[in-house]
Design an enzyme around this catalytic site. Sequence first.
Site, mmCIF file in Angstrom:
data_model
loop_
_atom_site.group_PDB
_atom_site.id
_atom_site.type_symbol
_atom_site.label_atom_id
_atom_site.label_comp_id
_atom_site.label_asym_id
_atom_site.label_seq_id
_atom_site.Cartn_x
_atom_site.Cartn_y
_atom_site.Cartn_z
ATOM 1 N N LYS A 200 0.825 -1.211 0.000
ATOM 2 C CA LYS A 200 0.000 0.000 0.000
ATOM 3 C C LYS A 200 0.857 1.256 0.000
ATOM 4 O O LYS A 200 0.524 2.247 -0.671
ATOM 5 C CB LYS A 200 -0.937 -0.005 1.212
ATOM 6 C CG LYS A 200 -1.699 -1.308 1.421
ATOM 7 C CD LYS A 200 -2.449 -1.778 0.205
ATOM 8 C CE LYS A 200 -3.157 -3.094 0.462
ATOM 9 N NZ LYS A 200 -3.667 -3.730 -0.759
ATOM 10 N N GLU B 122 -3.810 7.826 6.634
ATOM 11 C CA GLU B 122 -4.331 8.681 5.578
ATOM 12 C C GLU B 122 -5.566 9.415 6.075
ATOM 13 O O GLU B 122 -6.200 9.025 7.066
ATOM 14 C CB GLU B 122 -4.664 7.870 4.319
ATOM 15 C CG GLU B 122 -5.781 6.874 4.499
ATOM 16 C CD GLU B 122 -6.039 6.060 3.247
ATOM 17 O OE1 GLU B 122 -5.129 5.938 2.413
ATOM 18 O OE2 GLU B 122 -7.163 5.549 3.102
ATOM 19 N N HIS C 259 -15.606 -1.764 6.648
ATOM 20 C CA HIS C 259 -14.605 -1.706 5.578
ATOM 21 C C HIS C 259 -14.522 -2.989 4.760
ATOM 22 O O HIS C 259 -13.618 -3.134 3.941
ATOM 23 C CB HIS C 259 -13.217 -1.372 6.137
ATOM 24 C CG HIS C 259 -13.223 -0.238 7.119
ATOM 25 N ND1 HIS C 259 -13.584 1.030 6.772
ATOM 26 C CD2 HIS C 259 -12.954 -0.206 8.453
ATOM 27 C CE1 HIS C 259 -13.516 1.827 7.840
ATOM 28 N NE2 HIS C 259 -13.147 1.100 8.869
ATOM 29 N N ARG D 204 -4.471 -8.982 -8.306
ATOM 30 C CA ARG D 204 -5.044 -10.325 -8.466
ATOM 31 C C ARG D 204 -6.442 -10.213 -9.054
ATOM 32 O O ARG D 204 -6.942 -9.106 -9.285
ATOM 33 C CB ARG D 204 -5.148 -10.992 -7.093
ATOM 34 C CG ARG D 204 -5.938 -10.135 -6.111
ATOM 35 C CD ARG D 204 -6.207 -10.830 -4.812
ATOM 36 N NE ARG D 204 -6.617 -9.933 -3.768
ATOM 37 C CZ ARG D 204 -7.804 -9.369 -3.638
ATOM 38 N NH1 ARG D 204 -8.723 -9.609 -4.558
ATOM 39 N NH2 ARG D 204 -8.098 -8.560 -2.631
#
Length: 519
Positions: free
Chosen positions: A118, A202, A237, A299
């Site tokens: 990430k 973030e 999430h 993927r």
Amino acid sequence: MANIGKVLVANRGEIALRIIRACRELDIRTVALYSDADRAAPHVLAAHEAYRLGPAPAIDSYLRGDLILDIARRSSADAIHPGYGFLSENADFAESCEAAGVKFIGPGAAAMRALGSKTLARQAADAIGIPRVPGSTTGLRSQEEALKVALQIGYPVMLKAAAGGGGKGMRAVRNADEMESAYAGASSEAERAFGSAEVYLEKLIDRPRHIEIQILADQQGNCIHLGERDCSIQRRHQKVIEEAPSAIMDDQTRQSMGKAAVRLAQSAGYCNAGTVEFLLERQANGRPGNFYFLEMNTRLQVEHPVTELVTGLDLVHLQIAIAEGKPLPLSQQEVEHRGHAIECRIYAEDHENGFMPSPGTITRLLQPSGPGIREDSGIYEGWSVPLDYDPMLSKLIAYAPTRAMAIARMLRALEEYAIGGIRTNLGLFARILREPDFQAGEIDTGYLDRLLSQEPPEIVRSPISLPDKVPAFPNLDVATLAAGFFSSRSRADRQDGESHPANNSSQWKQTARREGLRS
């Protein structure tokens, strides 16, 4: 360019069966793997060959790259398809496959490292000028550093696992007082789930849409996008419902996001299928606003069927063709979208009791069908759902010319669907799809959590706005009662109190199931 003659499927459940079916359509032989908990699973029965990996825990079976490569060698498999989860985004495993001379049906190890992490992916986005969510681009070294970054970008913020996904290792932080416990919790969960405690931070964007772009890239340097999927219906999430196209999207935003996704993939020399995820703001007039790069999944995605239905493309077929060295069969200008598709993830969980897992034997199974309905399933009547893995049972997908008709078809399919012996989240989907805000496309990533905080309506069979009529299925209650009857009868039939899942259905049904899987 070498054709692939035999594929080892390094996965389980519905995705293993999905890949095996695609290989059969291409006249490719298949090798299945199974743990002790999966020895009677449908994907084992469907493959040409099957090999035992080990005990049920994934760390002793589906995560054993050394055992999987040894079986690939012993079975003379040309290639390995990792599906999603397990080793699908493990660059070391992809590299080991390359070293062993076995094709890895997915991106190369270098591209996977560059975009699968990430934090590295955020650096890659910066390098080519793609807007991303404000925050750190490297792993945080301490809680103090997290506090410093949060002060710079402003609260609320989100801590996220650098190697993560699926909602694990994530914590929302509303103010500085919450940072200590959130940092410790996110790091600890990331360590347990991914073997790395690294987290980054973030900005938490208020009520965005979660939009992802499907890309395909071949070995000749061609890269295209197949449009978006809207994955905004999430619980903590984790995606619950996905659809294509997004109800909010316009063509200008779609093309801008698609071009950004293609540029990111090409910057790392990416090859095969992948998904670039964004957060999308909404303007006051309801139109799409700014979008920000979130992360890339290197993927095949769980929700890939909705893209297949609106584009008419088979992504697993294309993955195999790309691995064989064939060029993409179409250009960006030749990608067409038609209709609307919605996917519901059917889980063995009790949504009325804190979403607790509900393992056990499926004593009755009535599966939906009919126009516009596709089900990618990994279960059968008599199958015992293990506690060792993700509790997803199947993916139910509805396709129709319009979003309203796709919702209606999904509601009809949910009413036809009955699973006895365990608890499932089927009822939750019926509630969501009948909500006026969902039907109007008024959703964001916090929509479902807000809905679940409310008392469910006493009667959920309220009519939907479009189309004019929703087909009624008076047999639903009969089917439910029948499932309950067979469940109780099955328990009563067991004199010794032990579970015999393989014998819960008749020999006729077991034989028919095996024959059906071979067809």
